[in-house]
Write an enzyme that holds these catalytic residues in place. Structure first.
Site, PDB file in Angstrom:
ATOM      1  N   LYS A  65      48.091  31.454  44.520  1.00 39.92           N
ATOM      2  CA  LYS A  65      48.462  29.894  44.591  1.00 39.92           C
ATOM      3  C   LYS A  65      48.562  29.466  46.205  1.00 39.92           C
ATOM      4  CE  LYS A  65      51.663  30.129  41.482  1.00 39.92           C
ATOM      5  NZ  LYS A  65      51.294  31.442  40.734  1.00 39.92           N
ATOM      6  N   ARG A 218      49.062  40.260  44.472  1.00 37.57           N
ATOM      7  CA  ARG A 218      50.148  40.474  45.236  1.00 37.57           C
ATOM      8  C   ARG A 218      50.630  41.851  45.178  1.00 37.57           C
ATOM      9  NH1 ARG A 218      54.856  36.677  44.344  1.00 37.57           N
ATOM     10  NH2 ARG A 218      53.171  35.100  45.416  1.00 37.57           N
TER      11      ARG A 218
END
Length: 348
Positions: A65, A218
């Protein structure tokens, strides 16, 4: 006030994250529907010379995001101001941030669901009419003052879209849900990240990292950096399948991407609470983990794997978890799982 707006390069680890972060839509892997639609919206806004409509990005943590917010600003050719829902303590600071925005600038608020309600009220007129509303004076002498701000694009990121107040959520013209990544997408992300780190990695090693990354970029990049360390010491800096497996074993990350915390949660649930049901706070106390961390970080993936489930009476361990950790359920535990299935069927 400047302390409230954080840089993307606070320390060495964040420097590394920034290095691995794609800078354009072409470099960004995955989320194809979102990317394709955003490309149209951005092109249309640029042709009109107008600000892009406000964007809400939501989904599990680690899916990109923040990266996407920076890419949107890059594609628009405008600056970006980055802050967090927990970093703005008062209406004054929120008003100061909004008043300093340049024309068509992007304001990115991470964890926007944690923004206090009083600050949300500042955003409403700013998002709709690009103005700040102030009340001066008290009682009968009170008057409302409107202060214009530059047109801007607010990009909010949240892992809990349902926690946003409806008036705030409705002011986002674009609401986009990021979805978990496939192994192939994560493999390509790992390969691209290795190139940026100037590390040699083979296809099999990249795929192995991808499979153990919980469908999250991530985590894939974090594992890659740690495997790089092992490769530097034990294999001349080259990441192959052998050193990757050794590294993952040393880090206690199993074939499903589960680590020692996941194992502790499952084993505690089985051995101390007979497989459940047990409340979140009780489980947190028994494992020594923070309840919010369990709920936000570990539990979603365990539920996705079918290892645990939520019931009105608490968390219940499911057959997949027993099988994965080689634990044979007792008759009582089998009964608990059967009762949970019965409850679920009755609620449908």
């Amino acid at each position: 006030m400047d302390d409230l707006i954080y840089s993307t390069m606070l320390d060495g680890e964040r420097d590394s994250e920034n290095l691995l972060r794609p800078k354009s839509m072409d470099e960004y892997i995955g989320q194809e529907t979102i990317k394709n639609n955003l490309a149209v919206y951005i092109q249309a806004a640029k042709r009109r010379g107008d600000n892009l409509d406000h964007v809400l990005l939501y989904g599990p943590p680690g899916l990109g995001k923040t990266t996407l917010a920076h890419i949107i600003a890059n594609e628009l050719g405008v600056p970006i101001t980055v802050t967090s829902g927990t970093a703005i303590p008062s209406k004054f600071e929120m008003s100061a941030i909004l008043s300093k925005l340049q024309h068509n600038e992007v304001l990115f608020i991470d964890e926007i669901h944690r923004l206090p309600a009083s600050l949300e009220e500042i955003l409403y007129p700013a998002m709709e009419d690009f103005k700040l509303d102030f009340v001066t004076g008290k009682g009968l002498a009170a008057t409302s003052v409107n202060v214009p701000v530059e047109k801007f694009t607010l990009i909010g990121a949240t892992t809990k879209a349902g926690n946003l107040a409806a008036p705030l959520r409705d002011r986002f013209g674009m609401q986009m849900r990021l979805v978990p990544y496939t192994d192939d997408q994560l493999k390509q992300i790992v390969i691209n990240s290795a190139k940026r780190l100037n590390v040699e990695i083979d296809q099999n090693a990249a795929l192995e990292i991808a499979k153990r990354s919980r469908q999250t970029p991530r985590i894939a990049n974090r594992i890659l950096r740690r495997v790089r360390d092992f490769a530097e010491v034990f294999s001349g800096g080259v990441i192959n399948l052998e050193i990757t497996k050794i590294s993952l074993e040393r880090m206690q990350i199993d074939c499903l991407g589960l680590d020692s915390v996941d194992k502790n949660l499952i084993v505690t649930l089985i051995t101390k609470f007979n497989g459940g049901p047990v409340g979140l706070n009780t489980l947190a106390s028994a494992t020594g983990e923070d309840a919010l961390t369990i709920e936000d970080v570990y539990e979603p993936y365990l539920m996705q794997l079918g290892f645990i489930a939520r019931s009105p009476r608490g968390r219940v361990c499911m057959p997949n978890a027993y099988k994965h950790y080689g634990i044979k359920p007792t008759k009582e535990q089998m009964t608990q799982m059967s009762l949970f299935d019965l409850e679920q069927n009755e609620n449908k």
